[in-house]
Design a protein around this motif. Structure first.
Motif, PDB file in Angstrom:
ATOM      1  N   LEU A  80       0.550  49.496   8.846  1.00 49.00           N
ATOM      2  CA  LEU A  80      -0.599  48.950   7.900  1.00 49.00           C
ATOM      3  C   LEU A  80       0.032  47.669   7.369  1.00 49.00           C
ATOM      4  O   LEU A  80      -0.721  47.076   6.563  1.00 49.00           O
ATOM      5  CB  LEU A  80      -0.320  50.024   6.698  1.00 49.00           C
ATOM      6  N   GLY A  81       0.849  46.987   7.944  1.00 46.30           N
ATOM      7  CA  GLY A  81       1.348  45.469   7.766  1.00 46.30           C
ATOM      8  C   GLY A  81       2.372  45.336   6.817  1.00 46.30           C
ATOM      9  O   GLY A  81       2.687  44.348   6.628  1.00 46.30           O
ATOM     10  N   ALA A 120      13.767  42.736  -6.571  1.00 48.33           N
ATOM     11  CA  ALA A 120      13.542  42.921  -5.301  1.00 48.33           C
ATOM     12  C   ALA A 120      12.045  42.811  -4.990  1.00 48.33           C
ATOM     13  O   ALA A 120      11.326  43.478  -5.652  1.00 48.33           O
ATOM     14  CB  ALA A 120      14.031  44.224  -4.951  1.00 48.33           C
ATOM     15  N   HIS A 121      11.794  42.340  -3.821  1.00 45.83           N
ATOM     16  CA  HIS A 121      10.462  42.226  -3.109  1.00 45.83           C
ATOM     17  C   HIS A 121      10.011  43.437  -2.332  1.00 45.83           C
ATOM     18  O   HIS A 121      10.776  43.361  -1.399  1.00 45.83           O
ATOM     19  CB  HIS A 121       9.999  41.057  -2.687  1.00 45.83           C
ATOM     20  N   PHE A 122       9.074  44.245  -2.781  1.00 39.75           N
ATOM     21  CA  PHE A 122       8.785  45.116  -1.645  1.00 39.75           C
ATOM     22  C   PHE A 122       7.356  45.407  -1.836  1.00 39.75           C
ATOM     23  O   PHE A 122       6.872  45.472  -3.105  1.00 39.75           O
ATOM     24  CB  PHE A 122       9.730  46.702  -1.861  1.00 39.75           C
ATOM     25  N   SER A 123       6.626  45.969  -0.738  1.00 40.41           N
ATOM     26  CA  SER A 123       4.986  46.346  -0.759  1.00 40.41           C
ATOM     27  C   SER A 123       4.963  47.875  -0.536  1.00 40.41           C
ATOM     28  O   SER A 123       3.749  48.240  -0.692  1.00 40.41           O
ATOM     29  CB  SER A 123       4.405  45.444   0.301  1.00 40.41           C
ATOM     30  N   ALA A 124       5.931  48.378  -0.123  1.00 37.77           N
ATOM     31  CA  ALA A 124       5.679  50.127   0.148  1.00 37.77           C
ATOM     32  C   ALA A 124       7.188  50.578  -0.162  1.00 37.77           C
ATOM     33  O   ALA A 124       8.219  49.805  -0.130  1.00 37.77           O
ATOM     34  CB  ALA A 124       5.434  50.064   1.627  1.00 37.77           C
ATOM     35  N   VAL A 125       7.105  52.046  -0.300  1.00 34.14           N
ATOM     36  CA  VAL A 125       8.277  52.836  -0.775  1.00 34.14           C
ATOM     37  C   VAL A 125       8.199  54.083   0.328  1.00 34.14           C
ATOM     38  O   VAL A 125       7.108  54.677   0.185  1.00 34.14           O
ATOM     39  CB  VAL A 125       8.263  53.278  -2.142  1.00 34.14           C
ATOM     40  N   PHE A 126       9.102  54.441   0.972  1.00 34.09           N
ATOM     41  CA  PHE A 126       9.190  55.551   1.662  1.00 34.09           C
ATOM     42  C   PHE A 126      10.488  56.345   0.981  1.00 34.09           C
ATOM     43  O   PHE A 126      11.491  55.987   0.827  1.00 34.09           O
ATOM     44  CB  PHE A 126       9.751  55.486   2.862  1.00 34.09           C
ATOM     45  N   ALA A 127      10.073  57.648   0.222  1.00 36.41           N
ATOM     46  CA  ALA A 127      11.054  58.330  -0.698  1.00 36.41           C
ATOM     47  C   ALA A 127      11.448  59.457   0.352  1.00 36.41           C
ATOM     48  O   ALA A 127      10.487  60.051   1.231  1.00 36.41           O
ATOM     49  CB  ALA A 127      10.346  58.853  -1.879  1.00 36.41           C
ATOM     50  N   VAL A 135      -1.614  55.228   0.251  1.00 34.10           N
ATOM     51  CA  VAL A 135      -1.160  53.890   1.271  1.00 34.10           C
ATOM     52  C   VAL A 135      -2.322  53.140   1.498  1.00 34.10           C
ATOM     53  O   VAL A 135      -3.541  53.502   1.579  1.00 34.10           O
ATOM     54  CB  VAL A 135      -0.505  54.290   2.481  1.00 34.10           C
ATOM     55  N   ARG A 136      -2.123  51.960   1.803  1.00 36.35           N
ATOM     56  CA  ARG A 136      -3.456  50.904   2.170  1.00 36.35           C
ATOM     57  C   ARG A 136      -2.493  49.820   2.944  1.00 36.35           C
ATOM     58  O   ARG A 136      -1.308  49.636   2.825  1.00 36.35           O
ATOM     59  CB  ARG A 136      -3.946  50.463   0.888  1.00 36.35           C
ATOM     60  N   PHE A 137      -3.519  49.029   3.616  1.00 43.10           N
ATOM     61  CA  PHE A 137      -3.014  47.733   4.205  1.00 43.10           C
ATOM     62  C   PHE A 137      -2.334  46.811   3.383  1.00 43.10           C
ATOM     63  O   PHE A 137      -2.553  46.711   2.098  1.00 43.10           O
ATOM     64  CB  PHE A 137      -4.081  47.158   4.950  1.00 43.10           C
ATOM     65  N   ALA A 138      -1.059  46.085   3.754  1.00 44.15           N
ATOM     66  CA  ALA A 138      -0.499  45.443   3.125  1.00 44.15           C
ATOM     67  C   ALA A 138      -1.369  44.174   2.803  1.00 44.15           C
ATOM     68  O   ALA A 138      -2.223  43.533   3.708  1.00 44.15           O
ATOM     69  CB  ALA A 138       0.764  45.068   3.803  1.00 44.15           C
ATOM     70  N   ARG A 139      -0.979  43.668   1.617  1.00 36.76           N
ATOM     71  CA  ARG A 139      -1.639  42.303   1.228  1.00 36.76           C
ATOM     72  C   ARG A 139      -1.318  41.270   2.125  1.00 36.76           C
ATOM     73  O   ARG A 139      -0.189  40.913   2.364  1.00 36.76           O
ATOM     74  CB  ARG A 139      -1.459  41.800  -0.407  1.00 36.76           C
ATOM     75  N   SER A 140      -1.985  40.262   2.451  1.00 31.70           N
ATOM     76  CA  SER A 140      -1.468  39.078   3.258  1.00 31.70           C
ATOM     77  C   SER A 140      -0.776  38.193   2.187  1.00 31.70           C
ATOM     78  O   SER A 140      -0.955  37.948   0.965  1.00 31.70           O
ATOM     79  CB  SER A 140      -2.745  38.223   3.404  1.00 31.70           C
ATOM     80  N   PRO A 141       0.274  37.537   2.792  1.00 33.59           N
ATOM     81  CA  PRO A 141       1.091  36.736   1.823  1.00 33.59           C
ATOM     82  C   PRO A 141       0.560  35.716   1.049  1.00 33.59           C
ATOM     83  O   PRO A 141      -0.329  35.033   1.725  1.00 33.59           O
ATOM     84  CB  PRO A 141       2.306  36.071   2.575  1.00 33.59           C
TER      85      PRO A 141
END
Length: 337
Positions: free
Chosen positions: A176-177, A238-245, A331-337
């Protein structure tokens, strides 16, 4: 008050001796077909209910299966326990549940209590007992270990591929990017936590995404550590766009921690868990998570033990159950930088 029906009453009703009734009901010694049928007909007419404890003594069994869980209140272990209960249903065997609290001393004491009760078999759910202790237990009583692979007990272990499950979860986020994927790990002394961290790292490596140890937070499989993970990361910018627990309970905590910081799932951060607890399809948003067949594992473990108790020569091998990803709206596609 209605008097309980006894085998003496059945013998009188069927016109046979008390010893004939006993042999017919216990099934240990052959009885002439006509006499056996008369006994069975008499038990139905009189509404006789056999004493399970007494029958067990005749067979040299207690008709009980000990279950060592770690946390009776845990949603995951509750699902496994329900499966065990379903697997034993109608067999005459009753489960006895004891709690290990993730402490070796408590687990050892619980096992001692079960063996003193002379349970006919034991199911161990996870835990910290080492391989030697479990092999010693297996030498004394029929055993199934759920959620672990124990060296030397390959035919007594039932588990899923935790590495593959974590790999699937992390790979889905990568597809998902997402490149900055944080991970809330489980208790490092637990093999499933280690394996899930390994699967996370393997997925990153296969996709060419650098591993950043600053994005890994050591949790304890409870909701509060998910909140603590969010505070830890955001407190260090910290920069993160997703988390896996590493489990759904910690994912619930992550979701709450993000909400309290004004961040939305999945608009700001995508979130994936592991276990697929029943509540995960009803969270807001519904949680994407690795489906762990907990209830099926409990039922399979119980049925395996019943087969071995009824026929010691029954096939001993336990299968490794398949693991899949339940994709939902967290979940969704990551935002473009």
């Amino acid at each position: 008050m209605t008097r309980n029906v006894t085998i003496r009453d059945i013998a009188r009703e069927a016109g046979v001796s008390i010893s004939t009734v006993s042999r017919a009901l216990n099934g240990q010694v052959p009885v002439a077909p006509d006499k056996r049928q008369r006994v069975l007909d008499a038990t139905r007419r009189l509404g006789y209910e056999p004493n399970a404890a007494a029958q067990g003594l005749v067979r040299g069994r207690t008709m009980t299966v000990g279950v060592l869980t770690q946390d009776i209140a845990s949603p995951f272990y509750s699902e496994v326990s329900r499966g065990i209960d379903a697997g034993l249903a109608g067999s005459g065997y009753q489960p006895i549940f004891v709690n290990g609290h993730w402490e070796i001393q408590d687990e050892a004491a619980a096992i001692t209590a079960l063996t003193r009760r002379q349970v006919d078999a034991v199911i161990v759910l996870g835990g910290r007992l080492d391989a030697r202790q479990l092999r010693d237990l297996h030498a004394r009583v029929l055993l199934v270990v759920v959620g672990r692979q124990v060296p030397g007990l390959d035919d007594a272990c039932l588990s899923v591929d935790n590495v593959q499950g974590a790999f699937l979860a992390t790979t889905h986020l990568i597809q998902l990017g997402h490149r900055r994927i944080a991970h809330v790990a489980g208790i490092p002394s637990q093999r499933d936590a280690v394996d899930r961290l390994e699967g996370y790292r393997l997925a990153l490596a296969e996709a060419g995404v650098p591993f950043d140890p600053a994005l890994v937070f050591e949790g304890d499989f409870n909701e509060a550590s998910g909140i603590q993970a969010v505070e830890h990361w955001l407190g260090r910018a910290a920069h993160f766009s997703a988390v896996f627990a590493a489990n759904d309970q910690m994912a619930y905590g992550v979701g709450l921690g993000l909400y309290r910081r004004g961040m939305r799932v999945p608009e700001d951060v995508s979130l994936v868990g592991f276990d697929d607890l029943p509540a995960s399809q009803f969270t807001l948003p519904p949680l994407t998570t690795v489906h762990h067949p907990a209830r099926e594992m409990g039922e399979l473990a119980a049925r395996h033990l019943l087969a071995r108790l009824n026929d010691p020569g029954a096939p001993a091998e336990l299968p490794q159950l398949p693991i899949t990803l339940s994709v939902r709206e967290s979940v969704r596609f990551a935002r473009s930088p």
